[in-house]
Design a protein around this motif. Structure first.
Motif, short mmCIF file in Angstrom:
data_model
loop_
_atom_site.label_atom_id
_atom_site.label_comp_id
_atom_site.label_asym_id
_atom_site.label_seq_id
_atom_site.Cartn_x
_atom_site.Cartn_y
_atom_site.Cartn_z
N ARG A 47 -12.16 16.79 -34.06
CA ARG A 47 -12.63 17.31 -32.79
C ARG A 47 -12.10 16.42 -31.67
NH1 ARG A 47 -19.08 16.42 -33.54
NH2 ARG A 47 -18.97 14.22 -34.04
N MET A 48 -11.66 17.09 -30.62
CA MET A 48 -11.07 16.39 -29.49
C MET A 48 -12.19 15.85 -28.60
SD MET A 48 -8.22 17.77 -26.73
CE MET A 48 -8.05 19.22 -27.71
N ILE A 49 -12.14 14.56 -28.36
CA ILE A 49 -13.10 13.91 -27.47
C ILE A 49 -12.29 13.07 -26.48
CG2 ILE A 49 -15.06 12.35 -27.29
CD1 ILE A 49 -15.68 13.03 -30.24
N ARG A 50 -12.26 13.54 -25.26
CA ARG A 50 -11.46 12.90 -24.21
C ARG A 50 -10.00 12.83 -24.64
NH1 ARG A 50 -15.84 9.91 -24.84
NH2 ARG A 50 -17.57 10.30 -23.43
N ASN A 51 -9.48 11.63 -24.79
CA ASN A 51 -8.06 11.48 -25.14
C ASN A 51 -7.83 11.07 -26.59
OD1 ASN A 51 -7.28 12.09 -22.53
ND2 ASN A 51 -7.47 9.97 -21.86
#
Length: 110
Positions: A47-51
């Motif tokens: 899962r994408m979290i910020r960068n």
């Protein structure tokens, strides 16, 4: 009533989903460990979290999700999947899903 050993044996199949998939709501499936006998699955996804991307594991039999590690780019997904592919035969020999989880956690964290 005792279950026969044959019914307790796992029939493990590993389904590699990445890179043949896309991000949906900031998440992407990487691979699944499926027991074809008891129809339970361990799902590995990012899962994408910020960068960065958090690699997570979901055990469908107990509904437990844990974060495993964080990576800074999608190229690391290939490295993680390659580690699993190298260990695939060993993973399939393990006799229960909990032990498979622990084995994969060691693989992915090294």
């Amino acid at each position: 009533m005792k279950l026969s050993m044959e019914l307790r044996n796992l029939d493990i199949n590993i389904k590699y989903i990445y890179p043949e998939t896309v991000f949906i709501i900031r998440e992407i499936n990487l691979f699944r460990i499926v027991d074809l006998n008891i129809k339970e699955t361990i799902v590995f996804y990012a899962r994408m979290i910020r960068n960065e991307y958090e690699i997570c594991m979901l055990n469908t039999s107990i509904g437990n999700t844990i974060g495993i590690l964080k990576v800074d780019n999608t190229e690391k997904f290939d490295e993680l999947i390659d580690k699993i592919k190298r260990e695939e035969e060993n993973i399939k020999k393990i006799k229960n899903l909990s032990d498979i989880e622990n084995y994969i956690l060691k693989i992915l964290k090294n």
